[in-house]
Design a protein around this motif. Structure first.
Motif, mmCIF file in Angstrom:
data_model
loop_
_atom_site.group_PDB
_atom_site.id
_atom_site.type_symbol
_atom_site.label_atom_id
_atom_site.label_comp_id
_atom_site.label_asym_id
_atom_site.label_seq_id
_atom_site.Cartn_x
_atom_site.Cartn_y
_atom_site.Cartn_z
ATOM 1 N N ASP A 133 3.069 7.957 -4.469
ATOM 2 C CA ASP A 133 3.610 6.823 -3.731
ATOM 3 C C ASP A 133 4.495 5.909 -4.577
ATOM 4 O OD1 ASP A 133 2.167 7.716 -1.529
ATOM 5 O OD2 ASP A 133 0.395 6.511 -2.048
ATOM 6 N N LEU A 134 4.587 6.150 -5.863
ATOM 7 C CA LEU A 134 5.373 5.279 -6.739
ATOM 8 C C LEU A 134 6.842 5.662 -6.707
ATOM 9 C CD1 LEU A 134 3.109 5.014 -9.941
ATOM 10 C CD2 LEU A 134 3.379 3.325 -8.123
ATOM 11 N N ASP B 170 -2.516 10.738 -6.350
ATOM 12 C CA ASP B 170 -2.189 10.043 -5.105
ATOM 13 C C ASP B 170 -1.337 8.807 -5.366
ATOM 14 O OD1 ASP B 170 -3.636 11.961 -3.793
ATOM 15 O OD2 ASP B 170 -5.455 10.735 -3.572
ATOM 16 N N ASP B 171 -1.657 8.066 -6.445
ATOM 17 C CA ASP B 171 -0.853 6.897 -6.790
ATOM 18 C C ASP B 171 0.544 7.309 -7.238
ATOM 19 O OD1 ASP B 171 -3.002 5.213 -6.265
ATOM 20 O OD2 ASP B 171 -3.749 5.337 -8.325
ATOM 21 N N LEU C 221 -3.044 8.192 -14.633
ATOM 22 C CA LEU C 221 -2.584 7.965 -13.262
ATOM 23 C C LEU C 221 -3.300 8.942 -12.349
ATOM 24 C CD1 LEU C 221 1.304 7.569 -13.541
ATOM 25 C CD2 LEU C 221 -0.273 5.874 -12.612
ATOM 26 N N HIS C 222 -3.576 8.514 -11.134
ATOM 27 C CA HIS C 222 -4.102 9.459 -10.156
ATOM 28 C C HIS C 222 -2.930 10.062 -9.406
ATOM 29 C CE1 HIS C 222 -6.388 11.190 -6.822
ATOM 30 N NE2 HIS C 222 -7.444 11.096 -7.628
ATOM 31 N N ARG D 73 5.257 1.414 -15.203
ATOM 32 C CA ARG D 73 3.862 1.730 -15.537
ATOM 33 C C ARG D 73 3.752 2.407 -16.898
ATOM 34 N NH1 ARG D 73 0.245 2.285 -10.995
ATOM 35 N NH2 ARG D 73 -1.251 3.175 -12.475
#
Length: 791
Positions: free
Chosen positions: A459-460, A455-456, A452-453, A468
């Protein structure tokens, strides 16, 4: 009695050796008789064990030279081979079956003339040189593109339906189509099928699939382009496994004579008509004599194939191919490699037809096939392929084409030559013995990682993050792992305070967190470093450190990084666009295992597949790369990145891949045949119903077979079997034993689940609120407490 037989065997062997030429032959191919003669031991043989001495190396000759030596080989080896079949004593039937299920053991052999022992090169993908076999209008061999195959599942005597299906497969890109021919009605129908295809402009070769019926094979040979025979039941149709209690050299001689009596007429007819043959050995349906001599092993498969091959060569017939199929990709890979080694030594150059039998359907079937077939293709083995799916044959086209593209893209790619001391090339299966960290929740059977990044991740929301990673969000807000949860997540990018808080929640599950050093990294996370950047000693910490390696590091660089960082584990991530990752990884593991600091370090394979691609291509290519290493015990887990697959698809594919490679069994394994004209019920629909009812039983293997041809023998690996025995009737098996016969198909699935319960293998599906903690999680929690006390 044993002494008398041993003395007779010694006399026969001495006579055979005396008949061999005393001067060295002009060409290595002329030494084949001597090579085969030296393969015989005169020690007494007991059930399922056959002493074998190393074979003398021989360089692989040209096709012409091999053909020239064909008639001398079979006649010279006959007395020597007979000398190897001495008295065998039988154990109880159940004990023999248990021995057949033991871990695969492969004999050590001397290196052959091939640089890679079983393949043309050890450091890059080079196709093994094979002769051209003509199958109708299609040429199969190393000088031609890899041919694709499938098998019709229509009733062969339904000419219209069969012709229509063959056309659809040909239009989609299939080169060769096989049809089932179980009787004279189907044999005669093949004449009209072939005629109709030619009238409609289709030259697609037709292959007749023969089991048990040599007379039918003689008839159908007039109408098809190739005949497939199964050495396990062509001359010996018995489906029992415990009737042989003693095996003498006379018994072996009689069995081989019976094979020749039945098989030679077909060989001569195919030779006369210039038709092709496949000697198709199946792991689960070997003859009882072979099982008694060798057990249920790759050695037995190879011995069975060689027996039939020698008969063909004795009559100067060479238009044939071999296949060595199994539902277990690991067994399948070892069998093909062993056959290739033996052919190099004998000077044979016959093409290989690759396939994993009864692979199943959906993602499972594609991944299992790609693990086995792909591992061989990446080593340059294989001239024609078939992906056996429990689906309509048209659905096999894309996976076949994807495998061919994978093989074509790999040609010539690899690394510089290197030494491999593990014995892998010689057939020794020795998985690495690793020490797993107590403060990182990895799975010792095989870990699944995700990426996972930061930044992602920021926002999750919690539910999306759980989806995920396969983590269950309970109604009370707690997070809980289950069998489909990732073991650890690699987080790339800078960690903010919010992201750090989310990572702490994951560590509490426990899901391992791996990230670069930073201000907001939570306690217990594993810090990630590039191996080449580690230049000074590092302090120890809870969660430790992990090193990312590209596989291009020198031995000195790797050793220095290991000493300075003392990592918990490694991640092998080849550079973007790197080719030949199979060979790069093999070299890396050879280097790692030569270091005292590295030989017990768990190593995760981190392969990336950027760019848009079709799903079949993405699944096949990744499964081939990872599988080519897992089948040899290289790699303790994987991180699979691919733009063409969603996070859920990648997670499911990763677990399926570990299961296909027989590393981590996380769910029920299904062994289901691909269906054909013999199938006695709707196989695809029935398999789906069985999967829905029993798919939550980790470690249980269930075989679903359409007819007796594919059961009980073909389900050698299964705990329970569901086999069609008549129209609307099903037999149920436990191992090799049929325990319930003639059950109406409408209630057979219920009867199967009840049978599983009776044998103590059933467990109820987990509910949403189950708080199940696995033994590995419990051990991790205990280890974490101990390490926290230390720090």
């Amino acid at each position: 009695k044993l002494v008398r037989r041993a003395r007779r065997a010694q006399a026969v062997t001495a006579a055979a050796q005396a008949a061999l030429p005393s001067t060295p032959p002009a060409h290595p191919s002329q030494n084949m008789a001597a090579v085969a003669g030296m393969a015989v031991s005169t020690a007494p043989m007991v059930a399922n064990h056959r002493p074998v001495q190393p074979l003398t190396p021989a360089a692989p000759p040209s096709s012409a030279a091999a053909a020239k030596a064909s008639t001398t080989c079979a006649s010279a080896t006959a007395p020597a081979v007979a000398a190897g079949a001495l008295l065998g004593t039988a154990a109880a039937g159940r004990q023999r079956r248990q021995r057949r299920q033991r871990k695969v053991h492969l004999r050590a052999v001397a290196e052959s003339g091939a640089a890679g022992v079983y393949c043309a090169a050890s450091e890059k993908c080079v196709r093994r040189k094979t002769r051209t076999v003509h199958i109708g209008a299609v040429k199969v061999g190393s000088e031609h593109p890899i041919a694709t195959q499938t098998m019709a599942n229509t009733l062969t005597h339904d000419v219209e339906a069969t012709v229509a299906q063959i056309k659809r497969c040909a239009d989609a890109g299939i080169d060769i189509v096989r049809v089932t021919v179980q009787g004279m009605r189907e044999a005669k129908a093949c004449e009209f099928i072939k005629k109709r295809l030619l009238e409609d402009g289709y030259t697609t070769p037709i292959v007749a699939d023969i089991h048990f019926t040599p007379k039918v094979a003689m008839v159908v040979a007039d109408h098809v382009d190739k005949v497939r025979v199964n050495p396990g039941n062509f001359a010996d149709g018995r489906k029992s496994f415990d009737t042989i209690t003693e095996l003498t050299e006379e018994d072996v001689g009689e069995a081989k004579a019976q094979i020749e009596e039945v098989f030679v007429p077909l060989v001569l007819k195919l030779k006369e008509k210039n038709k092709a043959l496949r000697i198709g050995v199946n792991h689960g349906s070997m003859a009882e004599r072979i099982l008694f001599q060798y057990g249920d092993t790759p050695e037995g498969m190879v011995a069975s194939a060689i027996e039939f091959g020698e008969i063909c060569r004795k009559h100067d017939y060479h238009n044939f191919v071999f296949s060595m199929k199994s539902s277990n990709p690991q067994v399948m890979v070892q069998a093909y490699r062993l056959l290739s080694r033996e052919m190099y030594k004998l000077g044979w150059d016959y093409p290989l037809h690759l396939g994993v039998t009864e692979a199943g359907g959906g993602s499972d079937g594609r991944i299992k096939s790609a693990v086995g077939i792909g591992a061989l293709l990446l080593d340059g083995l294989g001239d024609t392929v078939r992906v056996s799916l429990t689906e309509n044959p048209e659905m096999e086209v894309k996976p076949c084409l994807a495998l061919r593209r994978t093989a074509e893209d790999a040609l010539g790619k690899g690394v510089a030559s290197f030494d491999e001391l593990s014995g892998r090339r010689q057939g020794v299966f020795a998985p690495r013995k690793c020490e797993f960290p107590l403060d990182v929740p990895l799975n010792s059977d095989g870990s699944v990682l995700a990426s996972l990044h930061a930044d992602d991740l920021r926002d999750l929301d919690q539910q999306t993050l759980c989806d995920r990673l396969g983590v269950h969000l309970r109604k009370d807000g707690d997070l809980q792992k289950d069998w489909k949860s990732v073991d650890a997540v690699v987080v790339e990018g800078e960690i903010s305070q919010l992201v750090g808080s989310k990572l702490k929640d994951l560590l509490d599950v426990p899901v391992g967190v791996i990230c670069r050093p930073g201000a907001n990294v939570p306690e217990g996370a594993t810090l990630l470093h590039d191996a080449v950047a580690v230049e000074e000693p590092m302090l120890q910490r809870l969660g430790g450190r992990a090193l990312v390696c590209t596989g291009e590091e020198s031995l000195e660089q790797l050793q220095s990084a290991l000493r300075f960082a003392t990592p918990r584990f490694l991640l092998l991530r080849p550079a973007a666009g790197a080719g030949g990752v199979t060979f790069l990884a093999r070299r890396f593991f050879s280097m790692l295992d030569s270091l005292e600091e590295g030989k017990s370090l768990p190593t995760m394979l981190w392969f990336r597949y950027p760019g848009a691609a079709e799903q079949d291509d993405a699944v096949i290519r990744g499964s081939a790369d990872f599988g080519s290493l897992f089948v040899d015990g290289l790699g303790e887990g994987l991180l699979w990145e691919c733009d063409a697959l969603s996070s859920g698809e990648l997670r499911e594919a990763s677990f399926n891949l570990l299961q296909a490679a027989r590393k981590r069994i996380s769910k029920t394994e299904f062994i289901s045949c691909p269906s054909c004209g013999r199938t006695l019920f709707d196989l695809e629909e029935t398999t789906k119903r069985i999967q829905q009812r029993t798919g939550h039983l980790p470690g249980v293997r269930i075989a679903v077979m359409g007819c007796i041809v594919n059961g009980p023998g073909e389900m050698a690996d299964a705990d329970f079997g569901y086999v069609g025995s008549g129209v609307g009737k099903v037999d149920l098996y436990v191992g090799y034993d049929c325990v319930r016969r003639g059950i109406p198909s409408g209630g057979a699935v219920d009867a199967l689940t009840e049978l599983i319960r009776e044998h103590g293998r059933w467990q109820d599906p987990p509910s949403d609120e189950d708080e199940t903690v696995t033994s590995s999680e419990g051990a991790w929690a205990l280890g974490l407490e101990l390490i926290q006390d230390t720090f």
